[in-house]
Write an enzyme that holds these catalytic residues in place. Structure first.
Site, PDB file in Angstrom:
ATOM      1  CG  ASP A  95      -1.888  -1.119   1.260  1.00 53.38           C
ATOM      2  OD1 ASP A  95      -1.593  -2.174   0.695  1.00 53.38           O
ATOM      3  OD2 ASP A  95      -2.961  -0.953   1.864  1.00 53.38           O
ATOM      4  CB  CYS A 136       2.468  -5.761   2.918  1.00 49.58           C
ATOM      5  SG  CYS A 136       2.041  -4.062   2.475  1.00 49.58           S
ATOM      6  CG  ASP A 137      -1.345  -2.492   5.304  1.00 47.25           C
ATOM      7  OD1 ASP A 137      -0.388  -2.695   6.068  1.00 47.25           O
ATOM      8  OD2 ASP A 137      -1.754  -1.357   5.022  1.00 47.25           O
ATOM      9  CE  LYS A 138      -5.611  -3.474   2.071  1.00 48.48           C
ATOM     10  NZ  LYS A 138      -4.453  -2.685   2.529  1.00 48.48           N
ATOM     11  CD  GLU A 458      -4.766   1.687   2.632  1.00 56.23           C
ATOM     12  OE1 GLU A 458      -3.658   2.250   2.616  1.00 56.23           O
ATOM     13  OE2 GLU A 458      -5.002   0.671   3.302  1.00 56.23           O
ATOM     14  CB  SER A 484      -3.303   4.591   5.095  1.00 56.54           C
ATOM     15  OG  SER A 484      -2.259   4.204   5.960  1.00 56.54           O
TER      16      SER A 484
END
Length: 571
Positions: A95, A136-138, A458, A484
């Protein structure tokens, strides 16, 4: 569940009932075994459970760049406990790197691809257990969604946070760089200052350091029990990470030995525990989207109103960035997830009896908490930062299906102002950079939802530019896209229904008055209902931005953000 101090024994596992026997057991599977021998397996390996190691290693982001080594340690733990590990990879989209570009549309879509790829590998190779490595985020929700679909012994291990960078005597994260871009555009810092900050903010491997989306989901999944408590809190580059990874390998073998599947871990009660953790630590608004998605994949009844109720009842006790002062590494050093769980148990906000993948209950894990003397990161439950948690679900004429706002770290709960309407993020960002957004305005960024983007980008570039320009506490912003975890200010995301499906946000016109009323849980367009309806009757959907490929496929299949934006729209 078994005592977690007891090492599992392969001899105590009945191999005949395991899924992998269909793949490699007996005379008829000689060809499959022949091919697996070519990758290094032996007769001895075939007589053990097959453990899939779903890695999300990549060189394209620091969040996951260290996961190759983490996987090696995990495999050591699996082998020591009597299993045969087989590693494979899934995709990763950063992201932070793609933010503000067309590439950011791939981020949320990658969550589904991560889940799909792990599910496909697990079904194809009939793994007896699955360990999913995330960064990482996802990749965090994507891996857990896959585990929920398969409902076999499975757990997630987070690669851990990066350490903070140091810039002119203070700790910084990538959030400071995003805000520095806005400050440079406004002339508040020089280009040389920004370059120095850029070079200092991300010192090495690990995910972004605040209680942004990655660390939010890591702590939530530990509170849920699908990741071992305190496994993710150890920073990415800390020496203890190897021991954590090896123990993860032993944990999956205990789960197989004791026939513990994911459906025993992901329950309505454990989802409530996860939400309480998010609320208590001021976590990311993305947690709403991801936890609802996990619930959908697990077949567990849970929606955004459940999230709203739990967050309202749970005090904010973690003084974490972006709303607070401290980073993930500081929280771990203060006492970590175990200490937060201990606080939540003291306030009767979660159940002590919830199982976890370590074999201990949440209560047993919390009892092991070691609070660092004098720490100021995690407040006592009777002396919170705020009496309610950091996330609120709003409804109203602009969001009949709901939307989410993060209130941790700021006190502004009401704003009314004229709409400044943008049909894509880039146009809003350009307006901020050009200085055309004024105090009191309400930025409306639409056609950025799950279908409209597609991919629900985001808006950190925009919100950070507002912060850098000194407007964060002077304007409002709403979008059918996402934010975010580093976003702060009166910023409302996930507005549903989205513009691309004819939601009320599509009816907003330049200059319309919009009201944010957090205390009354309202987001309203101050236009008569009949006028909104008339505008929508004359509205027509925009042409699809993609007609072929993964983006087009996702846009056709994805559902509402209010239901987790999962690709289950098969009707």
């Amino acid at each position: 569940m078994t005592d977690s101090s007891k090492a599992p024994s392969c001899a105590s596992i009945d191999l005949s009932n395991l899924p992998s026997r269909t793949l490699i057991g007996g005379r008829d599977r000689a060809a499959a075994r022949a091919m697996l021998r070519a990758v290094g397996l032996t007769d001895e390996d075939f007589e053990k459970p097959l453990i899939g190691i779903a890695n999300t290693w990549t060189e394209t982001t620091p969040c996951n760049v260290h996961l190759r080594q983490l996987a090696e340690w995990v495999k050591e733990g699996v082998r020591a406990a009597g299993g045969t590990p087989l590693e494979f990879n899934a995709v990763v989209v950063s992201d932070g790197i793609t933010m503000g570009t067309e590439g950011m549309k791939a981020s949320l879509i990658s969550r589904e691809v991560v889940a799909d790829s792990i599910e496909l590998m697990a079904r194809a190779y009939m793994f007896d257990g699955i360990i999913a490595l995330s960064g990482c985020d996802k990749t965090l929700p994507g891996t857990v969604m896959a585990l929920a679909r398969m409902d076999r012994p499975g757990l997630m291990l987070y690669g851990g946070s990066t350490m903070p960078g140091h810039y002119r005597g203070r700790d910084v994260t990538v959030q400071d760089v995003f805000e520095g871009i806005g400050a440079a555009a406004a002339g508040r810092i020089s280009a040389e200052d920004l370059h120095e900050l850029e070079c200092a903010a991300c010192p090495g491997a690990g995910a972004c350091g605040g209680q942004f989306t990655a660390n939010t989901m890591a702590t939530a999944f530990e509170a849920m029990g699908i990741a071992a408590v305190e496994s993710g809190g150890v920073p990415a580059v800390h020496g203890q990470k190897a021991a954590v990874a090896r123990e993860t390998g032993r944990n999956i073998m205990r789960m197989i030995e004791n026939n513990v599947s994911v459906s025993q871990i992901i329950t309505p009660e454990s989802l409530r525990s996860a939400v309480a953790m998010v609320a208590a630590t001021g976590g990311s608004t993305n947690a709403v989207l991801h936890l609802v998605a996990v619930a959908r994949e697990a077949g567990v009844p849970f929606d955004i109103e459940d999230f709203n109720r739990i967050a309202t009842e749970t005090p904010l006790i973690g003084d974490m960035k972006p709303g607070g002062k401290w980073n993930a590494a500081d929280m771990w050093a203060a006492g970590g997830v175990r200490l937060v769980l201990q606080r939540l148990l003291a306030g009767n906000h979660i159940s002590p009896d919830l199982p976890t993948v370590s074999g201990k209950t949440i209560g047993e894990e919390a009892a092991l908490a070691q609070e660092t003397e004098g720490q100021v990161v995690i407040r006592p439950i009777n002396n919170p930062i705020k009496p309610t948690g950091g996330l609120v679900i709003l409804r109203g004429s602009l969001a009949p299906e709901g939307c989410v706002v993060k209130v941790a770290g700021h006190e502004r709960v009401y704003h009314q102002g004229p709409a400044r309407v943008f049909d894509r993020e880039e146009d809003a960002f350009a307006a901020v950079q050009a200085g055309s957004i004024k105090e009191g305005d309400v930025l409306v960024i639409r056609y950025e939802g799950p279908k409209g983007g597609p991919g629900m980008r985001e808006m950190l570039a925009v919100t950070s530019a507002l912060a850098g320009a000194g407007l964060k506490e002077k304007v409002g912003l709403l979008t059918d896209g996402r934010f975010s975890g580093a976003t702060h200010g009166l910023m409302v995301g996930h507005v549903s229904p989205e513009a691309a499906t004819g939601g009320p946000i599509a009816a907003v016109r330049e200059g319309d008055l919009i009201t944010f009323d957090v205390n009354n849980r309202r987001l309203d367009l101050e236009v008569p209902a009949g006028e909104i309806e008339a505008r929508l009757r004359s509205w027509s959907p925009p042409e699809p931005r993609y007609r072929t490929g993964v983006m087009a496929k996702y846009a056709r299949l994805v559902g509402s953000a209010s239901e987790g934006a999962v690709t289950m729209n098969l009707d």
